[in-house]
Scaffold this motif. Structure first.
Motif, short mmCIF file in Angstrom:
data_model
loop_
_atom_site.label_atom_id
_atom_site.label_comp_id
_atom_site.label_asym_id
_atom_site.label_seq_id
_atom_site.Cartn_x
_atom_site.Cartn_y
_atom_site.Cartn_z
N SER A 34 47.71 60.39 -38.82
CA SER A 34 47.95 61.49 -37.87
C SER A 34 47.68 61.04 -36.45
N PHE A 35 46.62 60.27 -36.26
CA PHE A 35 46.30 59.75 -34.93
C PHE A 35 47.42 58.86 -34.41
N ILE A 94 57.50 63.73 -33.13
CA ILE A 94 56.65 63.41 -34.28
C ILE A 94 57.41 63.59 -35.59
N THR A 96 50.09 65.12 -42.13
CA THR A 96 49.93 64.35 -40.88
C THR A 96 50.69 65.00 -39.73
N ARG A 147 50.45 60.95 -33.36
CA ARG A 147 50.25 61.67 -32.11
C ARG A 147 50.15 60.72 -30.93
N VAL A 202 42.83 63.58 -28.71
CA VAL A 202 43.29 62.41 -29.47
C VAL A 202 42.26 61.29 -29.37
N SER A 239 48.63 66.15 -36.40
CA SER A 239 49.02 65.55 -35.11
C SER A 239 49.46 66.62 -34.12
N TYR A 285 51.47 53.71 -39.16
CA TYR A 285 51.62 55.00 -39.84
C TYR A 285 52.12 54.79 -41.27
#
Length: 366
Positions: free
Chosen positions: A103-104, A127, A318, A107, A331, A322, A288
């Motif tokens: 998810s990080f 995204i 995710t 984003r 973030v 995000s 990812y």
């Protein structure tokens, strides 16, 4: 079934490429700013070298654990050490950690794209497109991922080193001096900052299941880890050496800002940062992909769900996480928490499980 499992095996070289590509996420773009802000000095390269040596030792210990106890899947290893119930709880926590990192990355990619490329495009659209493209690759399995990662890595290294070479005309060694001018205090403050950029090396504990030759795990892990560390050192020195520590700590994406600040006459390409944006979108993508795949593998181990179903589930989660992160500051804070969990997963948990498994096996043998 045996043929299918064989197709999902990867070489040591491909395993090293997976670790390298996974580590080269947002860290290279933000590490110079994070280190200089925390240390208030240009000595960040010393911290990277010191932590790199420490983590090489941890890699050696974890590789010995895998070899000694013939670990095939770390998810199964936790069950052997802690029992099925507690082991599944730990595995669920690890899978959720993988989802957090994925998810990080999604984003962080969207933040970078919005800042430099698609200012007026809704972040959710960026995204969503990113995740859909990732799911397409993940469903093919780890063998498909491993085949394309070395290609991505070569492109990244060629472009990055070329642009770094062109930026050397701005480099001034005095911007990195004096070495340890403020003593060892800033070095100590910077230790936790660097560990966040090492996210990805913990996947060495989950790769043995897929390696054709598990004996190559240590070599693949060392190579896969060393390449990003060398790039981190080079990036910090080039960025701070060209722009000074006081200037770097005020920038969101200092590495990209460096390449926006110089021009080379006689070359038809004017915007060198475009190359960096391209390769780092690729690196966000590969990171990812890997974390989503291993999160899906974790759910398969716990609940018995199929990988394809898990990938779609993880992709949806995710996306929501995000999107829920309010802005860039959230973030950064989120990544800090992930860094602490990373240290537990990579440095603490394998040793604890090793001690439990060793005690259980000794008790059964007696």
């Amino acid at each position: 079934m045996a043929q299918k499992n064989q197709q999902q095996r990867i070489s040591g070289y491909e395993g090293a490429a997976i670790i390298t590509n996974t580590m080269l996420g947002a860290g290279l773009l933000t590490l110079p700013r994070a280190l200089t802000r925390e240390m208030l000095s240009p000595d960040g390269w010393l911290v990277i070298i010191f932590e790199g040596i420490v983590f090489l030792l941890i890699i050696y210990i974890n590789a010995k654990i895998v070899k000694t106890h013939n670990v095939d899947s770390f998810f199964n290893y936790t069950k052997e050490g802690c029992g099925v119930l507690i082991g599944n709880i730990l595995n669920l926590m690890i899978a959720l950690y993988f989802i957090g990192v994925a998810s990080f990355e999604a984003r962080a990619m969207a933040e970078m794209v919005k800042f430099f490329l698609l200012e007026f495009t809704p972040m959710g659209v960026t995204i969503f497109a990113f995740i859909i493209c990732a799911i397409y690759l993940i469903i093919g399995g780890i063998s498909d991922m491993a085949k394309i990662f070395p290609f991505f890595l070569i492109i990244t290294l060629v472009i990055l080193l070329t642009v770094y070479g062109l930026s050397l005309k701005m480099f001034q060694i005095n911007n990195l001096r004096p070495v340890l001018g403020l003593g060892l205090g800033p070095v100590k403050n910077g230790l936790t900052v660097v560990s966040v950029s090492f996210l990805g090396v913990e996947l060495m504990m989950f790769l043995p299941k897929y390696l054709r030759n598990k004996k190559k795990l240590f070599k693949a892990s060392v190579i896969g880890f060393s390449i990003p560390v060398i790039l981190y050192i080079l990036t910090f020195c080039v960025v701070v050496g060209a722009m000074t520590a006081s200037e770097v700590m005020t920038m969101i994406w200092p590495t990209i800002s460096l390449f926006q600040s110089f021009e080379i006459q006689g070359i038809f390409i004017e915007r060198f940062e475009s190359f960096l944006l391209v390769i780092w979108t690729i690196q966000f993508y590969t990171t990812y992909v890997v974390y989503t795949y291993f999160a899906a593998s974790g759910f398969k181990n716990i609940f018995g769900w199929s990988i394809k179903k898990n990938v779609l589930f993880v992709g949806a989660i995710t996306f929501l996480i995000s999107i829920l992160l309010k802005d860039g500051n959230y973030v950064i804070v989120f990544s800090d928490y992930l860094g602490y969990i990373f240290l537990i997963v990579f440095c603490v948990l394998p040793i604890l499980i090793f001690l439990l498994v060793a005690a259980k096996r000794r008790f059964k043998a007696s």
